[in-house]
Design an enzyme around this catalytic site. Structure first.
Site, PDB file in Angstrom:
ATOM      1  N   HIS A  72       2.191  -5.751  -0.553  1.00 47.06           N
ATOM      2  CA  HIS A  72       1.997  -7.027  -1.232  1.00 47.06           C
ATOM      3  C   HIS A  72       3.313  -7.780  -1.373  1.00 47.06           C
ATOM      4  O   HIS A  72       4.395  -7.190  -1.352  1.00 47.06           O
ATOM      5  CB  HIS A  72       1.350  -6.806  -2.601  1.00 47.06           C
ATOM      6  CG  HIS A  72      -0.078  -6.366  -2.503  1.00 47.06           C
ATOM      7  ND1 HIS A  72      -0.926  -6.340  -3.588  1.00 47.06           N
ATOM      8  CD2 HIS A  72      -0.823  -5.954  -1.439  1.00 47.06           C
ATOM      9  CE1 HIS A  72      -2.123  -5.932  -3.209  1.00 47.06           C
ATOM     10  NE2 HIS A  72      -2.075  -5.683  -1.907  1.00 47.06           N
TER      11      HIS A  72
ATOM     12  N   GLU B 251       4.653  -9.200  -3.929  1.00 43.16           N
ATOM     13  CA  GLU B 251       5.410  -8.784  -5.108  1.00 43.16           C
ATOM     14  C   GLU B 251       6.175  -7.492  -4.832  1.00 43.16           C
ATOM     15  O   GLU B 251       7.341  -7.339  -5.232  1.00 43.16           O
ATOM     16  CB  GLU B 251       4.464  -8.568  -6.300  1.00 43.16           C
ATOM     17  CG  GLU B 251       3.665  -9.814  -6.685  1.00 43.16           C
ATOM     18  CD  GLU B 251       2.291  -9.849  -6.025  1.00 43.16           C
ATOM     19  OE1 GLU B 251       1.342 -10.273  -6.684  1.00 43.16           O
ATOM     20  OE2 GLU B 251       2.184  -9.467  -4.838  1.00 43.16           O
TER      21      GLU B 251
ATOM     22  N   CYS C 143      -2.078  -8.304  -8.454  1.00 47.49           N
ATOM     23  CA  CYS C 143      -3.176  -7.356  -8.618  1.00 47.49           C
ATOM     24  C   CYS C 143      -2.771  -6.284  -9.631  1.00 47.49           C
ATOM     25  O   CYS C 143      -1.628  -6.234 -10.097  1.00 47.49           O
ATOM     26  CB  CYS C 143      -3.535  -6.723  -7.276  1.00 47.49           C
ATOM     27  SG  CYS C 143      -2.272  -5.585  -6.658  1.00 47.49           S
TER      28      CYS C 143
ATOM     29  N   CYS D 164       0.193  -4.015  -8.441  1.00 47.36           N
ATOM     30  CA  CYS D 164       1.498  -4.685  -8.513  1.00 47.36           C
ATOM     31  C   CYS D 164       1.927  -4.892  -9.961  1.00 47.36           C
ATOM     32  O   CYS D 164       3.121  -4.830 -10.278  1.00 47.36           O
ATOM     33  CB  CYS D 164       1.447  -6.021  -7.777  1.00 47.36           C
ATOM     34  SG  CYS D 164       1.431  -5.884  -5.982  1.00 47.36           S
TER      35      CYS D 164
END
Length: 358
Positions: free
Chosen positions: A274, A276, A301, A304
């Site tokens: 992801h 992040e 999410c 994360c």
């Protein structure tokens, strides 16, 4: 602040200009008509200002300048720009942006914004007919076919058409309103004088960087970009996709994404990192420290959010929601991470009728 207005015939440019003058203290500035283009819409020039929501071409002045107007009328764009540059703290508006070369000069100034106004041709034709009736003028009368030809010339002429200018507007208004009071109320909600459109706030600046980073994403499921900031300085950026050395997701590297599985399904088999996560890995714990802010164009999410809390991020700012927003918010609340959504002033195409609903 200088607002430039451009758009189609009878779209409402001068009406919007009058609104800015009457309700927000703007002064209308004029450029003298280019002689080579003076005959393009000569038949559409109608004398006098009216209170109805209608408009003539921005490339023809509605009247001969009065004594007051003369002080605000300039021979060329250089004179106008020099005048406004020395008075940039005041509010100015012009409907006389005839060419891209004029626009290019104006766009170099940080106090300028271009706004286009348009409307369906059926509405613009009706406004033109109503204006002729109000002025009891027959010399400017046109058939519908003649009006369409003039409108097409105004917008699509390869040498002088305004479509290239309209396409570059920061704000593009679709004005279908038939009532002046309704239009003014809608423009009031839009907040055209918001200077964040001229110079983005820190939130908007970093969110735009996150959106730019998202364009590097190779994940087939969703584009996401992230920027990690401390003391208003970028520490790292990230976007989602497969790890270094693996085939890109867009080339079939992640079976889970390429199979189009739903949100939250098959995450244990997903090979994409992801945005992040990439930003956090790039920065490292030592560079993050206390007070760091994470900007992400999509709410993180749950997975994360746990990692964000672990490294000590103080605040998370996002623009778009995700399917796990409630769970993420709960994690951040318990961990003491401030979560908020950033909503910038509306830009791009704005339908004024829809805007009035909110």
């Amino acid at each position: 602040m200088l607002i430039g207005l451009c758009g189609g015939i009878c779209a409402g440019k001068r009406t919007v200009a009058n609104y800015l003058v009457q309700h927000h203290g703007f002064t209308h500035l004029y450029l003298r008509q280019d002689t080579e283009n003076a005959d393009i819409l000569k038949a559409l020039t109608i004398n006098g200002h009216t209170k109805q929501n209608s408009d003539v071409s921005s490339r023809t002045l509605p009247d001969q300048p009065t004594a007051i107007e003369d002080q605000s009328t300039f021979r060329n764009s250089e004179e106008l720009l020099d005048f406004v540059t020395k008075r940039w703290r005041e509010r100015w508006v012009t409907t006389d942006i005839h060419t891209e070369s004029i626009l290019d000069k104006l766009l170099r100034r940080p106090f300028f914004i271009l706004v286009s106004i348009d409307a369906p041709v059926s509405i613009r034709w009706k406004r033109f007919q109503e204006r002729l009736q109000r002025t009891h003028s027959s010399s400017e009368s046109l058939t519908l076919e003649e009006f369409l030809l003039k409108s097409d010339e105004h917008l699509y002429n390869p040498n002088s058409g305004l479509l290239p200018l309209i396409s570059r507007a920061t704000v593009r208004l679709l004005n279908t309103s038939s009532d002046l009071a309704h239009l003014y109320a809608t423009l009031g909600k839009l907040d055209l004088t918001n200077e964040d459109r001229l110079r983005p706030s820190w939130d908007q600046y970093f969110m735009q960087l996150a959106s730019l980073a998202a364009h590097r994403s190779n994940c087939m499921k969703r584009r996401v970009g992230c920027v990690l900031v401390r003391e208003k300085r970028v520490i790292s950026t990230g976007y989602n996709g497969t790890p270094r050395g693996l085939k890109n997701c867009g080339e079939g590297g992640c079976p889970r994404c390429n199979e189009g599985q739903g949100s939250g399904v098959g995450l244990g088999t997903c090979l994409c990192i992801h945005a992040e996560e990439n930003a956090l890995l790039e920065a490292g714990r030592e560079r993050i420290r206390e007070g760091a802010i994470l900007y992400c164009d999509t709410c993180p999410c749950l997975t994360c959010s746990i990692k964000i809390a672990q490294v000590g991020i103080s605040e998370v700012v996002y623009s778009q929601g995700y399917s796990m927003d409630t769970e993420t918010a709960a994690v951040f609340k318990e961990a003491g991470v401030h979560l908020r959504q950033f909503v910038p002033p509306p830009n791009g195409m704005i339908h004024l009728e829809k805007q009035s609903l909110y």
